[in-house]
Structure formats: C-alpha cells, structure tokens
Design a protein around this motif. Structure first.
Motif, PDB file in Angstrom:
ATOM      1  N   GLN A  41       5.901  -9.176  -3.319  1.00 14.35           N
ATOM      2  CA  GLN A  41       5.200 -10.144  -2.504  1.00 14.35           C
ATOM      3  C   GLN A  41       4.241  -9.716  -1.606  1.00 14.35           C
ATOM      4  OE1 GLN A  41       7.849 -12.907  -1.409  1.00 14.35           O
ATOM      5  NE2 GLN A  41       9.123 -13.035  -3.248  1.00 14.35           N
ATOM      6  N   PRO A  42       3.174  -9.065  -2.061  1.00 15.05           N
ATOM      7  CA  PRO A  42       2.314  -8.173  -1.023  1.00 15.05           C
ATOM      8  C   PRO A  42       1.505  -9.147   0.088  1.00 15.05           C
ATOM      9  CG  PRO A  42       1.144  -8.390  -3.000  1.00 15.05           C
ATOM     10  CD  PRO A  42       2.518  -8.852  -3.439  1.00 15.05           C
ATOM     11  N   LYS A  43       1.644  -8.912   1.279  1.00 11.37           N
ATOM     12  CA  LYS A  43       1.018  -9.438   2.250  1.00 11.37           C
ATOM     13  C   LYS A  43       0.579  -8.491   3.163  1.00 11.37           C
ATOM     14  CE  LYS A  43       4.049 -13.467   2.474  1.00 11.37           C
ATOM     15  NZ  LYS A  43       5.324 -13.403   2.215  1.00 11.37           N
ATOM     16  N   LEU A  44      -0.831  -8.087   3.213  1.00 10.00           N
ATOM     17  CA  LEU A  44      -1.617  -6.814   3.576  1.00 10.00           C
ATOM     18  C   LEU A  44      -2.668  -7.323   4.724  1.00 10.00           C
ATOM     19  CD1 LEU A  44      -2.435  -5.132   0.429  1.00 10.00           C
ATOM     20  CD2 LEU A  44      -0.631  -4.661   1.756  1.00 10.00           C
ATOM     21  N   ASN A  45      -2.499  -6.170   5.528  1.00 16.16           N
ATOM     22  CA  ASN A  45      -3.530  -6.142   6.831  1.00 16.16           C
ATOM     23  C   ASN A  45      -3.940  -4.743   6.753  1.00 16.16           C
ATOM     24  OD1 ASN A  45      -5.266  -6.263   8.966  1.00 16.16           O
ATOM     25  ND2 ASN A  45      -3.750  -6.274  10.264  1.00 16.16           N
ATOM     26  N   LEU A  46      -5.127  -4.647   6.311  1.00 18.82           N
ATOM     27  CA  LEU A  46      -5.634  -3.237   6.267  1.00 18.82           C
ATOM     28  C   LEU A  46      -6.678  -2.815   7.053  1.00 18.82           C
ATOM     29  CD1 LEU A  46      -5.742  -2.638   2.395  1.00 18.82           C
ATOM     30  CD2 LEU A  46      -3.968  -1.985   3.967  1.00 18.82           C
ATOM     31  N   LEU A  89       5.356   9.421  10.542  1.00 16.76           N
ATOM     32  CA  LEU A  89       4.520   8.647   9.581  1.00 16.76           C
ATOM     33  C   LEU A  89       4.992   8.487   8.014  1.00 16.76           C
ATOM     34  CD1 LEU A  89       1.129   7.739   9.322  1.00 16.76           C
ATOM     35  CD2 LEU A  89       0.820  10.012   8.560  1.00 16.76           C
ATOM     36  N   SER A  90       5.615   9.440   7.546  1.00 15.77           N
ATOM     37  CA  SER A  90       6.195   9.218   6.235  1.00 15.77           C
ATOM     38  C   SER A  90       7.379   8.175   6.299  1.00 15.77           C
ATOM     39  CB  SER A  90       6.890  10.687   5.721  1.00 15.77           C
ATOM     40  OG  SER A  90       5.852  11.640   5.703  1.00 15.77           O
ATOM     41  N   PHE A  91       8.057   8.041   7.145  1.00 18.25           N
ATOM     42  CA  PHE A  91       9.078   7.048   7.559  1.00 18.25           C
ATOM     43  C   PHE A  91       8.411   5.781   7.871  1.00 18.25           C
ATOM     44  CE2 PHE A  91      12.654   5.028  10.379  1.00 18.25           C
ATOM     45  CZ  PHE A  91      13.442   4.603   9.043  1.00 18.25           C
ATOM     46  N   SER A  92       7.485   5.556   8.387  1.00 14.13           N
ATOM     47  CA  SER A  92       6.753   4.476   9.036  1.00 14.13           C
ATOM     48  C   SER A  92       5.979   3.979   7.657  1.00 14.13           C
ATOM     49  CB  SER A  92       5.448   4.502   9.732  1.00 14.13           C
ATOM     50  OG  SER A  92       5.024   3.475  10.120  1.00 14.13           O
ATOM     51  N   LEU A  93       5.377   4.848   6.732  1.00 16.62           N
ATOM     52  CA  LEU A  93       4.827   4.297   5.102  1.00 16.62           C
ATOM     53  C   LEU A  93       5.664   3.973   4.358  1.00 16.62           C
ATOM     54  CD1 LEU A  93       2.228   7.311   4.380  1.00 16.62           C
ATOM     55  CD2 LEU A  93       1.704   4.799   4.446  1.00 16.62           C
ATOM     56  N   PHE A  94       6.993   4.467   4.388  1.00 18.82           N
ATOM     57  CA  PHE A  94       7.882   4.156   3.648  1.00 18.82           C
ATOM     58  C   PHE A  94       8.379   2.554   3.963  1.00 18.82           C
ATOM     59  CE2 PHE A  94      12.526   3.223   2.494  1.00 18.82           C
ATOM     60  CZ  PHE A  94      12.493   3.529   1.228  1.00 18.82           C
ATOM     61  N   ILE A  95       8.540   2.253   5.294  1.00 19.55           N
ATOM     62  CA  ILE A  95       8.802   1.122   5.711  1.00 19.55           C
ATOM     63  C   ILE A  95       7.732   0.000   5.218  1.00 19.55           C
ATOM     64  CG2 ILE A  95       8.938  -0.396   7.805  1.00 19.55           C
ATOM     65  CD1 ILE A  95      10.818   1.910   8.963  1.00 19.55           C
ATOM     66  N   GLU A  96       6.502   0.442   5.580  1.00 16.12           N
ATOM     67  CA  GLU A  96       5.325  -0.621   5.424  1.00 16.12           C
ATOM     68  C   GLU A  96       5.305  -0.824   3.578  1.00 16.12           C
ATOM     69  OE1 GLU A  96       3.839  -2.287   7.581  1.00 16.12           O
ATOM     70  OE2 GLU A  96       5.010  -1.353   9.012  1.00 16.12           O
ATOM     71  N   THR A 102       9.591  -7.115   0.285  1.00 14.58           N
ATOM     72  CA  THR A 102      10.413  -8.059   1.337  1.00 14.58           C
ATOM     73  C   THR A 102       9.662  -9.328   1.529  1.00 14.58           C
ATOM     74  OG1 THR A 102      10.960  -5.770   2.255  1.00 14.58           O
ATOM     75  CG2 THR A 102      11.410  -7.980   3.531  1.00 14.58           C
ATOM     76  N   PRO A 103      10.455 -10.307   1.237  1.00 19.09           N
ATOM     77  CA  PRO A 103       9.870 -11.822   1.445  1.00 19.09           C
ATOM     78  C   PRO A 103       9.511 -11.906   2.819  1.00 19.09           C
ATOM     79  CG  PRO A 103      11.751 -11.940  -0.091  1.00 19.09           C
ATOM     80  CD  PRO A 103      11.663 -10.726   0.496  1.00 19.09           C
ATOM     81  N   TYR A 104       8.476 -12.826   3.271  1.00 19.66           N
ATOM     82  CA  TYR A 104       8.112 -13.169   4.607  1.00 19.66           C
ATOM     83  C   TYR A 104       7.769 -11.688   5.493  1.00 19.66           C
ATOM     84  CZ  TYR A 104      10.571 -16.894   2.792  1.00 19.66           C
ATOM     85  OH  TYR A 104      11.171 -17.734   1.709  1.00 19.66           O
ATOM     86  N   ARG A 105       7.508 -10.694   5.129  1.00 23.00           N
ATOM     87  CA  ARG A 105       7.022  -9.550   5.712  1.00 23.00           C
ATOM     88  C   ARG A 105       5.636  -9.031   5.519  1.00 23.00           C
ATOM     89  NH1 ARG A 105      11.037  -7.385   9.390  1.00 23.00           N
ATOM     90  NH2 ARG A 105       9.096  -6.386  10.085  1.00 23.00           N
ATOM     91  N   TYR A 106       5.005  -8.490   6.481  1.00 22.69           N
ATOM     92  CA  TYR A 106       3.611  -7.945   6.262  1.00 22.69           C
ATOM     93  C   TYR A 106       3.601  -6.602   6.380  1.00 22.69           C
ATOM     94  CZ  TYR A 106       1.523 -12.507   6.792  1.00 22.69           C
ATOM     95  OH  TYR A 106       1.039 -13.958   6.744  1.00 22.69           O
TER      96      TYR A 106
END
Length: 159
Positions: A41-46, A89-96, A102-106
């Motif tokens: 369920q992608p919700k992106l802000n790039l 950065l790798s951990f953050s990329l993994f989370i993002e 993940t429903p309801y997450r951006y």
C-alpha cells in the motif's frame, strides 16, 4: 558492559521496528491476506520538505540519536563518521521501504534525511561529548549485523 549495551541496542531496534514504526507482525500479515486486503500500500513523498518541517521531523532526529551513539561506543568500525552514516541510512531505508507494506504509514524522504541527521548527532555526542567507550570485543566482528537481524526477527514475531 558490552553485553548490557548489546541487550539495550537489540531492545531499541526491536521496539523501533515493531512499536514505533508499526511494521505488521507475521500474524497480522496472515490476517490481512485472509481478509483479501492488499499487502503493498504505497504512500510516498519523494520531494524533500515539500510540506515544511514539523514536529515529526524533530521526533525522527531524536529517535535515531541512540543508534548514532551506540554504534561508535560499541564497535571500532564506527569510530569514523562515514560507516556510521551508512549504517544509519541503511536502517532508515529499511524502515521507509518497509512502510510501503504497512497500512496507514508514509514513505517519506524527509524521514530519511532527519533519521540520518539523528545518527550524525548521536555520533557527535558519542565521539566528542561523552568521549568514552565500553570494553569492545577484540578484532573485526559482525555483532552489529547480528543485532539488527535479531531485532528484525523479533519485531515480526511480536504479537
């Protein structure tokens, strides 16, 4: 002391993935598939800072400071800033990336920037303010990678 820091780091990473980030557990993923709901369920802000800076930006910084402190305190390889930035950065990329499922997450580029800034601030604190380190294991080891993997398994297994 090394094992105490290790346990605290695993606890921090596990809570980060399961409670703060909100990754679904394996049982939650199974439930979603049983209900026929989509897992992706992608919700992106790039676009960086398109909505400005808000409270969550500062929360992201604070949330990643402990990681930035722990890495250089525990492992020689992270005494230099660059490897610490890469790990954060790798951990953050993994989370993002995980938030795409993940429903309801951006998934937000701002989070990636602020998380990395938090790691840098943590590294600076550990390196220049605290100026201490725990007794490390000698030689090159991959404990840090093992702790990330343990936390990942635990976060998907918690109910």
């Amino acid at each position: 002391m090394y094992y105490l820091w290790s346990c605290l780091l695993v606890f921090y990473l596990t809570m980060a993935l399961s409670e703060i980030v909100g990754f679904p557990t394996l049982s939650e993923l199974h439930r979603l598939t049983q209900l026929g709901q989509p897992l992706y369920q992608p919700k992106l802000n790039l676009i960086p800072f398109s909505a400005g800076v808000d409270l969550s930006s500062f929360q992201n910084i604070l949330f990643f400071v402990p990681l930035g402190v722990s890495l250089p305190v525990m492992w020689q390889r992270f005494q230099h800033l660059f490897p610490t930035i890469i790990a954060g950065l790798s951990f953050s990329l993994f989370i993002e990336g995980g938030q795409l499922f993940t429903p309801y997450r951006y998934t937000d580029i701002n989070d990636l920037i602020m998380n990395t800034l938090g790691v840098i601030i943590g590294w600076l604190l550990a390196r220049f303010i605290f100026k201490w380190q725990i007794q490390r294991k000698q030689g090159e080891n991959l404990d840090w990678l093992l702790y990330f993997l343990i936390s990942l398994v635990a976060s998907f297994s918690l109910n």
